[in-house]
Motif scaffolding. Structure first.
Motif, PDB file in Angstrom:
ATOM      1  N   LEU A  47       2.164  10.414  -6.325  1.00 37.14           N
ATOM      2  CA  LEU A  47       1.486   9.165  -6.639  1.00 37.14           C
ATOM      3  C   LEU A  47       2.462   8.000  -6.625  1.00 37.14           C
ATOM      4  O   LEU A  47       3.533   8.046  -7.226  1.00 37.14           O
ATOM      5  CB  LEU A  47       0.823   9.243  -8.007  1.00 37.14           C
ATOM      6  N   LEU A  48       2.050   6.930  -5.948  1.00 36.26           N
ATOM      7  CA  LEU A  48       2.879   5.728  -5.865  1.00 36.26           C
ATOM      8  C   LEU A  48       2.279   4.608  -6.718  1.00 36.26           C
ATOM      9  O   LEU A  48       2.963   3.963  -7.488  1.00 36.26           O
ATOM     10  CB  LEU A  48       2.974   5.302  -4.396  1.00 36.26           C
ATOM     11  N   MET A  49       0.984   4.380  -6.544  1.00 34.37           N
ATOM     12  CA  MET A  49       0.314   3.295  -7.261  1.00 34.37           C
ATOM     13  C   MET A  49      -1.085   3.754  -7.672  1.00 34.37           C
ATOM     14  O   MET A  49      -1.741   4.498  -6.932  1.00 34.37           O
ATOM     15  CB  MET A  49       0.179   2.048  -6.386  1.00 34.37           C
ATOM     16  N   TYR A  50      -1.534   3.260  -8.813  1.00 34.27           N
ATOM     17  CA  TYR A  50      -2.846   3.633  -9.344  1.00 34.27           C
ATOM     18  C   TYR A  50      -3.492   2.372  -9.901  1.00 34.27           C
ATOM     19  O   TYR A  50      -2.907   1.699 -10.733  1.00 34.27           O
ATOM     20  CB  TYR A  50      -2.656   4.675 -10.446  1.00 34.27           C
ATOM     21  N   THR A  51      -4.672   2.029  -9.420  1.00 31.71           N
ATOM     22  CA  THR A  51      -5.354   0.833  -9.916  1.00 31.71           C
ATOM     23  C   THR A  51      -6.800   1.166 -10.236  1.00 31.71           C
ATOM     24  O   THR A  51      -7.391   2.079  -9.664  1.00 31.71           O
ATOM     25  CB  THR A  51      -5.321  -0.316  -8.890  1.00 31.71           C
ATOM     26  N   TYR A  52      -7.320   0.384 -11.148  1.00 37.47           N
ATOM     27  CA  TYR A  52      -8.715   0.530 -11.547  1.00 37.47           C
ATOM     28  C   TYR A  52      -9.380  -0.831 -11.381  1.00 37.47           C
ATOM     29  O   TYR A  52      -8.906  -1.816 -11.896  1.00 37.47           O
ATOM     30  CB  TYR A  52      -8.801   0.991 -13.007  1.00 37.47           C
ATOM     31  N   SER A  53     -10.440  -0.867 -10.626  1.00 38.98           N
ATOM     32  CA  SER A  53     -11.238  -2.067 -10.329  1.00 38.98           C
ATOM     33  C   SER A  53     -10.459  -3.037  -9.453  1.00 38.98           C
ATOM     34  O   SER A  53      -9.347  -2.765  -9.021  1.00 38.98           O
ATOM     35  CB  SER A  53     -11.736  -2.747 -11.607  1.00 38.98           C
ATOM     36  N   SER A  54     -11.028  -4.183  -9.204  1.00 36.80           N
ATOM     37  CA  SER A  54     -10.442  -5.151  -8.281  1.00 36.80           C
ATOM     38  C   SER A  54      -9.210  -5.823  -8.877  1.00 36.80           C
ATOM     39  O   SER A  54      -9.045  -5.881 -10.087  1.00 36.80           O
ATOM     40  CB  SER A  54     -11.466  -6.230  -7.932  1.00 36.80           C
ATOM     41  N   GLY A  55      -8.359  -6.329  -7.983  1.00 34.97           N
ATOM     42  CA  GLY A  55      -7.193  -7.062  -8.444  1.00 34.97           C
ATOM     43  C   GLY A  55      -5.916  -6.526  -7.848  1.00 34.97           C
ATOM     44  O   GLY A  55      -5.942  -5.686  -6.956  1.00 34.97           O
ATOM     45  N   ASN A  56      -4.810  -7.051  -8.336  1.00 39.88           N
ATOM     46  CA  ASN A  56      -3.486  -6.672  -7.853  1.00 39.88           C
ATOM     47  C   ASN A  56      -2.720  -5.918  -8.921  1.00 39.88           C
ATOM     48  O   ASN A  56      -2.906  -6.149 -10.114  1.00 39.88           O
ATOM     49  CB  ASN A  56      -2.675  -7.918  -7.485  1.00 39.88           C
ATOM     50  N   LYS A  57      -1.850  -5.041  -8.460  1.00 43.30           N
ATOM     51  CA  LYS A  57      -0.913  -4.368  -9.362  1.00 43.30           C
ATOM     52  C   LYS A  57       0.424  -4.281  -8.669  1.00 43.30           C
ATOM     53  O   LYS A  57       0.501  -3.850  -7.516  1.00 43.30           O
ATOM     54  CB  LYS A  57      -1.420  -2.967  -9.717  1.00 43.30           C
ATOM     55  N   GLU A  58       1.459  -4.686  -9.376  1.00 45.52           N
ATOM     56  CA  GLU A  58       2.791  -4.731  -8.775  1.00 45.52           C
ATOM     57  C   GLU A  58       3.724  -3.755  -9.482  1.00 45.52           C
ATOM     58  O   GLU A  58       3.701  -3.608 -10.704  1.00 45.52           O
ATOM     59  CB  GLU A  58       3.338  -6.159  -8.891  1.00 45.52           C
TER      60      GLU A  58
ATOM     61  N   THR B 274       3.088  -3.522  -4.038  1.00 42.15           N
ATOM     62  CA  THR B 274       1.922  -4.195  -4.604  1.00 42.15           C
ATOM     63  C   THR B 274       0.670  -3.542  -4.054  1.00 42.15           C
ATOM     64  O   THR B 274       0.515  -3.422  -2.835  1.00 42.15           O
ATOM     65  CB  THR B 274       1.911  -5.696  -4.248  1.00 42.15           C
ATOM     66  N   ALA B 275      -0.201  -3.119  -4.955  1.00 44.37           N
ATOM     67  CA  ALA B 275      -1.495  -2.564  -4.552  1.00 44.37           C
ATOM     68  C   ALA B 275      -2.560  -3.612  -4.814  1.00 44.37           C
ATOM     69  O   ALA B 275      -2.534  -4.300  -5.834  1.00 44.37           O
ATOM     70  CB  ALA B 275      -1.792  -1.288  -5.331  1.00 44.37           C
TER      71      ALA B 275
ATOM     72  N   SER C 228     -15.441  -6.187  -0.796  1.00 44.57           N
ATOM     73  CA  SER C 228     -15.403  -5.838   0.629  1.00 44.57           C
ATOM     74  C   SER C 228     -14.984  -4.391   0.843  1.00 44.57           C
ATOM     75  O   SER C 228     -14.792  -3.963   1.983  1.00 44.57           O
ATOM     76  CB  SER C 228     -14.476  -6.787   1.391  1.00 44.57           C
ATOM     77  N   LYS C 229     -14.812  -3.643  -0.240  1.00 46.09           N
ATOM     78  CA  LYS C 229     -14.437  -2.217  -0.179  1.00 46.09           C
ATOM     79  C   LYS C 229     -13.164  -2.046   0.653  1.00 46.09           C
ATOM     80  O   LYS C 229     -13.121  -1.242   1.600  1.00 46.09           O
ATOM     81  CB  LYS C 229     -15.584  -1.380   0.383  1.00 46.09           C
ATOM     82  N   TYR C 230     -12.138  -2.749   0.241  1.00 54.57           N
ATOM     83  CA  TYR C 230     -10.902  -2.817   1.009  1.00 54.57           C
ATOM     84  C   TYR C 230      -9.736  -2.666   0.045  1.00 54.57           C
ATOM     85  O   TYR C 230      -9.678  -3.356  -0.973  1.00 54.57           O
ATOM     86  CB  TYR C 230     -10.852  -4.191   1.700  1.00 54.57           C
ATOM     87  N   ILE C 231      -8.830  -1.741   0.355  1.00 53.11           N
ATOM     88  CA  ILE C 231      -7.656  -1.581  -0.488  1.00 53.11           C
ATOM     89  C   ILE C 231      -6.400  -1.688   0.369  1.00 53.11           C
ATOM     90  O   ILE C 231      -6.411  -1.294   1.550  1.00 53.11           O
ATOM     91  CB  ILE C 231      -7.671  -0.252  -1.278  1.00 53.11           C
ATOM     92  N   SER C 232      -5.354  -2.253  -0.215  1.00 46.05           N
ATOM     93  CA  SER C 232      -4.125  -2.507   0.528  1.00 46.05           C
ATOM     94  C   SER C 232      -2.911  -2.107  -0.296  1.00 46.05           C
ATOM     95  O   SER C 232      -2.947  -2.109  -1.528  1.00 46.05           O
ATOM     96  CB  SER C 232      -3.996  -4.002   0.865  1.00 46.05           C
ATOM     97  N   LEU C 233      -1.862  -1.786   0.419  1.00 43.50           N
ATOM     98  CA  LEU C 233      -0.554  -1.558  -0.192  1.00 43.50           C
ATOM     99  C   LEU C 233       0.449  -2.399   0.580  1.00 43.50           C
ATOM    100  O   LEU C 233       0.529  -2.287   1.810  1.00 43.50           O
ATOM    101  CB  LEU C 233      -0.156  -0.081  -0.134  1.00 43.50           C
ATOM    102  N   PHE C 234       1.194  -3.231  -0.143  1.00 44.92           N
ATOM    103  CA  PHE C 234       2.235  -4.043   0.473  1.00 44.92           C
ATOM    104  C   PHE C 234       3.598  -3.530   0.005  1.00 44.92           C
ATOM    105  O   PHE C 234       3.791  -3.251  -1.179  1.00 44.92           O
ATOM    106  CB  PHE C 234       2.082  -5.519   0.085  1.00 44.92           C
ATOM    107  N   ILE C 235       4.505  -3.423   0.958  1.00 46.45           N
ATOM    108  CA  ILE C 235       5.878  -3.028   0.643  1.00 46.45           C
ATOM    109  C   ILE C 235       6.778  -4.169   1.063  1.00 46.45           C
ATOM    110  O   ILE C 235       6.836  -4.528   2.250  1.00 46.45           O
ATOM    111  CB  ILE C 235       6.293  -1.730   1.373  1.00 46.45           C
TER     112      ILE C 235
END
Lengths: 111, 113
Positions: free
Chosen positions: A46-57, A62-63, A69-76
């Motif tokens: 596991l790298l990142m875990y989020t619940y609901s919309s928004g950002n987590k760093e 950053t997730a 829009s049912k879209y999830i992203s991971l930025f490195i």
């Protein structure tokens, strides 16, 4: 339509580049959104875990979740050769939902 | 101290044989899983057990039979192995079922000749 769509890549970037990895999903009932990293010949971790919309760093990672829009992203940021791995998005939910994994995107960061 | 362990790491066998893969977790989790990862890295759930009780059984041939002697162990027995069974099999565990962080074992690479 698959429940989770993820471009398998491969994605090749130079060291220091910003990497953007993405997934789309179809079932709006899912509530948990995860990114796993899998090195060659290893199990996913596991790298990142989020619940609901928004950002987590977390450090260079950053997730981002956009439930509308049912879209999830991971930025490195400042990608390193050690980031070379397969990145799997995953979605899950309570109440008996199983975790669904994307196909994984192979990332190569060149020194 | 390994959290989720699997044995064996590698398994090479002939078509038609029966084989077992063992999994143990020392995290005190209630739920354990078996996943199959094919050559394209697609990770697909096969089974899930919660406190020794089967809760997810995907469309898997009945040649595959999981067994959970206690909540820390989940074994996978495969009868009459076929070429298409060649893949990496991962065991995983989580505190609860559904949406929780899962901890994966190192995988068992099965090659059926």
């Amino acid at each position: 339509q698959k429940e989770v769509e993820q471009d398998p890549g491969p994605l090749s970037v130079p060291e220091g580049a910003i990497v953007s990895l993405n997934c789309t999903y179809s079932n709006s009932a899912f509530q948990y959104f995860m990114w796993y990293r899998q090195y060659s010949r290893k199990g996913p971790e596991l790298l990142m875990y989020t619940y609901s919309s928004g950002n987590k760093e977390d450090g260079r990672f950053t997730a981002q979740v956009d439930k509308s829009s049912k879209y999830i992203s991971l930025f490195i940021r400042d990608s390193q050769p050690s980031d070379s791995a397969t990145y799997l998005c995953a979605i899950g939910g309570r109440g008996g939902f199983k975790t669904i994994f994307g196909a994984g995107t192979r990332l190569f960061v060149k020194a | 101290d390994t959290a989720v362990s699997q044995t064996p790491k590698y398994l090479v066998t002939q078509m038609g044989n029966d084989k077992s893969i063992k999994c143990e977790q020392n995290l005190g989790h209630d739920t354990m899983y078996w996943y199959k990862q094919d050559s394209k890295k697609f990770l697909k759930i096969m089974f899930s057990y919660n406190n020794k009780e089967l809760i997810i059984n995907e469309t898997v041939p009945n040649r595959f039979s999981p067994k959970s002697p206690d909540k820390a162990h989940l074994n996978l027995h495969i009868n009459s192995l076929e070429l298409g069974d060649s893949a990496v099999y991962f065991c995983a565990s989580s505190q609860d079922g559904g949406g929780e962080t899962q901890y994966f074992g190192p995988g068992t690479r099965l090659l059926v000749l």
